[in-house]
Design an enzyme around this catalytic site. Structure first.
Site, PDB file in Angstrom:
ATOM      1  N   HIS A   1       1.798   0.780 -13.085  1.00 17.70           N
ATOM      2  CA  HIS A   1       2.528  -0.438 -13.465  1.00 17.70           C
ATOM      3  C   HIS A   1       4.028  -0.153 -13.414  1.00 17.70           C
ATOM      4  O   HIS A   1       4.479   0.891 -13.891  1.00 17.70           O
ATOM      5  CB  HIS A   1       2.106  -0.862 -14.876  1.00 17.70           C
ATOM      6  CG  HIS A   1       2.726  -2.143 -15.300  1.00 17.70           C
ATOM      7  ND1 HIS A   1       2.295  -3.364 -14.824  1.00 17.70           N
ATOM      8  CD2 HIS A   1       3.772  -2.400 -16.126  1.00 17.70           C
ATOM      9  CE1 HIS A   1       3.041  -4.316 -15.349  1.00 17.70           C
ATOM     10  NE2 HIS A   1       3.944  -3.763 -16.140  1.00 17.70           N
TER      11      HIS A   1
ATOM     12  N   GLY B   1       0.779  -1.243   0.000  1.00 14.96           N
ATOM     13  CA  GLY B   1       0.000   0.000   0.000  1.00 14.96           C
ATOM     14  C   GLY B   1       0.808   1.289   0.000  1.00 14.96           C
ATOM     15  O   GLY B   1       0.310   2.323   0.442  1.00 14.96           O
TER      16      GLY B   1
ATOM     17  N   ASN C   1       1.570   3.045  -2.614  1.00 14.48           N
ATOM     18  CA  ASN C   1       0.870   3.978  -3.513  1.00 14.48           C
ATOM     19  C   ASN C   1      -0.419   4.483  -2.878  1.00 14.48           C
ATOM     20  O   ASN C   1      -0.786   5.639  -3.072  1.00 14.48           O
ATOM     21  CB  ASN C   1       0.620   3.322  -4.872  1.00 14.48           C
ATOM     22  CG  ASN C   1       1.890   3.254  -5.703  1.00 14.48           C
ATOM     23  OD1 ASN C   1       2.436   4.286  -6.084  1.00 14.48           O
ATOM     24  ND2 ASN C   1       2.384   2.049  -5.936  1.00 14.48           N
TER      25      ASN C   1
ATOM     26  N   ILE D   1      -7.753  -9.277 -11.712  1.00 13.89           N
ATOM     27  CA  ILE D   1      -8.104  -8.634 -12.979  1.00 13.89           C
ATOM     28  C   ILE D   1      -9.614  -8.427 -13.027  1.00 13.89           C
ATOM     29  O   ILE D   1     -10.384  -9.344 -12.747  1.00 13.89           O
ATOM     30  CB  ILE D   1      -7.609  -9.486 -14.166  1.00 13.89           C
ATOM     31  CG1 ILE D   1      -6.065  -9.505 -14.124  1.00 13.89           C
ATOM     32  CG2 ILE D   1      -8.092  -8.926 -15.500  1.00 13.89           C
ATOM     33  CD1 ILE D   1      -5.430 -10.428 -15.123  1.00 13.89           C
ATOM     34  N   LEU D   2     -10.001  -7.203 -13.336  1.00 17.49           N
ATOM     35  CA  LEU D   2     -11.436  -6.889 -13.380  1.00 17.49           C
ATOM     36  C   LEU D   2     -12.037  -7.431 -14.682  1.00 17.49           C
ATOM     37  O   LEU D   2     -11.412  -7.345 -15.739  1.00 17.49           O
ATOM     38  CB  LEU D   2     -11.637  -5.376 -13.272  1.00 17.49           C
ATOM     39  CG  LEU D   2     -11.102  -4.752 -11.977  1.00 17.49           C
ATOM     40  CD1 LEU D   2     -11.082  -3.226 -12.056  1.00 17.49           C
ATOM     41  CD2 LEU D   2     -11.922  -5.206 -10.765  1.00 17.49           C
TER      42      LEU D   2
ATOM     43  N   ASN E   1      -4.474   2.708 -13.214  1.00 19.10           N
ATOM     44  CA  ASN E   1      -3.581   1.744 -12.556  1.00 19.10           C
ATOM     45  C   ASN E   1      -2.153   2.267 -12.640  1.00 19.10           C
ATOM     46  O   ASN E   1      -1.834   3.094 -13.494  1.00 19.10           O
ATOM     47  CB  ASN E   1      -3.676   0.400 -13.295  1.00 19.10           C
ATOM     48  CG  ASN E   1      -2.798  -0.674 -12.687  1.00 19.10           C
ATOM     49  OD1 ASN E   1      -2.690  -0.784 -11.457  1.00 19.10           O
ATOM     50  ND2 ASN E   1      -2.150  -1.467 -13.524  1.00 19.10           N
TER      51      ASN E   1
ATOM     52  N   ALA F   1       9.567   6.422  -7.541  1.00 17.94           N
ATOM     53  CA  ALA F   1       9.035   7.181  -8.686  1.00 17.94           C
ATOM     54  C   ALA F   1       7.525   6.972  -8.802  1.00 17.94           C
ATOM     55  O   ALA F   1       6.769   7.908  -9.075  1.00 17.94           O
ATOM     56  CB  ALA F   1       9.739   6.753  -9.964  1.00 17.94           C
ATOM     57  N   GLU F   2       7.074   5.747  -8.547  1.00 18.25           N
ATOM     58  CA  GLU F   2       5.630   5.463  -8.599  1.00 18.25           C
ATOM     59  C   GLU F   2       4.878   6.344  -7.616  1.00 18.25           C
ATOM     60  O   GLU F   2       3.876   6.968  -7.952  1.00 18.25           O
ATOM     61  CB  GLU F   2       5.357   4.001  -8.228  1.00 18.25           C
ATOM     62  CG  GLU F   2       5.845   2.989  -9.220  1.00 18.25           C
ATOM     63  CD  GLU F   2       5.448   1.574  -8.810  1.00 18.25           C
ATOM     64  OE1 GLU F   2       4.371   1.386  -8.230  1.00 18.25           O
ATOM     65  OE2 GLU F   2       6.220   0.650  -9.068  1.00 18.25           O
TER      66      GLU F   2
HETATM   67  C1  GRF Z   1       3.706  -1.434  -7.384  1.00 15.03           C
HETATM   68  O1  GRF Z   1       4.979  -1.737  -7.820  1.00 15.03           O
HETATM   69  C2  GRF Z   1       2.763  -1.258  -8.546  1.00 15.03           C
HETATM   70  O2  GRF Z   1       3.377  -0.704  -9.671  1.00 15.03           O
HETATM   71  C3  GRF Z   1       2.335  -2.671  -8.839  1.00 15.03           C
HETATM   72  O3  GRF Z   1       2.205  -3.259  -7.573  1.00 15.03           O
HETATM   73  C4  GRF Z   1       3.054  -2.596  -6.646  1.00 15.03           C
HETATM   74  C5  GRF Z   1       2.207  -2.140  -5.501  1.00 15.03           C
HETATM   75  O4  GRF Z   1       2.984  -1.553  -4.481  1.00 15.03           O
HETATM   76  N1  GRF Z   1       1.133  -2.691  -9.648  1.00 15.03           N
HETATM   77  P1  GRF Z   1       2.282  -0.860  -3.251  1.00 15.03           P
HETATM   78  O5  GRF Z   1       1.359  -1.877  -2.618  1.00 15.03           O
HETATM   79  O6  GRF Z   1       1.548   0.349  -3.746  1.00 15.03           O
HETATM   80  O7  GRF Z   1       3.408  -0.484  -2.320  1.00 15.03           O
END
Ligand code: GRF
Length: 194
Positions: free
Chosen positions: A114, A20, A22, A97-98, A112, A178-179
């Site tokens: 990725h 979690g 993100n 997957i939805l 999403n 970066a995400e």
């Molecule tokens: C991230 O690397 C995201 O890109 C992928 O799953 C991971 C989730 O990480 N889809 P977090 O749970 O948000 O830390």
């Protein structure tokens, strides 16, 4: 005055299956006065995960949906989305997957994140594949979600350099930073256009 803050914010749900990080960055963004979203709901297929503990600690409503049958699970999710008046969904490490059924019934935007520079490396093991192919860069992509895996229109990408010394783990760690940075930026970008 407090009631006016958040008046024009879009109700948002984040779907997670794990750590979690993100979710945390989206939550921090949602708390800013100028953010475009209100984080009303966290959906997960797992209960004993860091992301759910974070949501509970911060008093975000959570719903755990176990998948015995996909359509039944999605019907339940759709019920909660409607009940909470959700108009925007962010997938953040959601490992399910939805289906077509879900897309037919949820008419609002779904995005999403990725961990690769899409269209390169859809699916899993993205960092390992980027290193094995001796790529100079990898990165992450926020994209709209459609019924094909990791194939919807990109919203924002961030390049991250791959060093000779990188392992999938060290690269994953840098890309995750970066995400966490671009996910809220991408949300802001999409909702600024509306
Ligand atoms: C991230 O690397 C995201 O890109 C992928 O799953 C991971 C989730 O990480 N889809 P977090 O749970 O948000 O830390």
């Amino acid at each position: 005055m407090a009631r006016l803050i958040g008046k024009n914010k879009l109700n948002c749900a984040v779907f997670i299956s794990g750590r979690g990080s993100n979710l945390k960055s989206i939550y921090n963004y949602s708390k800013k006065k100028k953010s475009k979203i209100k984080l009303n709901l966290v959906i997960s297929n797992k209960s004993n995960i860091e992301g759910i503990r974070f949501a509970k600690k911060n008093r975000i409503r959570t719903k755990i949906i176990k998948y015995k049958n996909k359509i039944e699970a999605e019907k339940t999710i759709l019920f909660y989305l409607k009940e909470n008046n959700i108009k925007f969904v962010c997938l953040a490490g959601y490992m399910k997957i939805l289906s077509k059924y879900f897309f037919r019934h949820f008419k609002y935007k779904i995005i999403n994140i990725h961990p690769s520079l899409l269209p390169k490396y859809k699916g899993i093991n993205t960092h390992k594949r980027a290193i094995q192919n001796k790529d100079k860069y990898s990165g992450c992509t926020v994209h709209f979600v459609n019924q094909k895996l990791d194939s919807g229109k990109p919203v924002m990408k961030k390049k991250v350099k791959i060093f000779n010394s990188d392992t999938p783990k060290s690269l994953a760690k840098r890309i995750l930073k970066a995400e966490n940075r671009i996910y809220p930026m991408a949300i802001d970008k999409i909702l600024s256009k509306n």
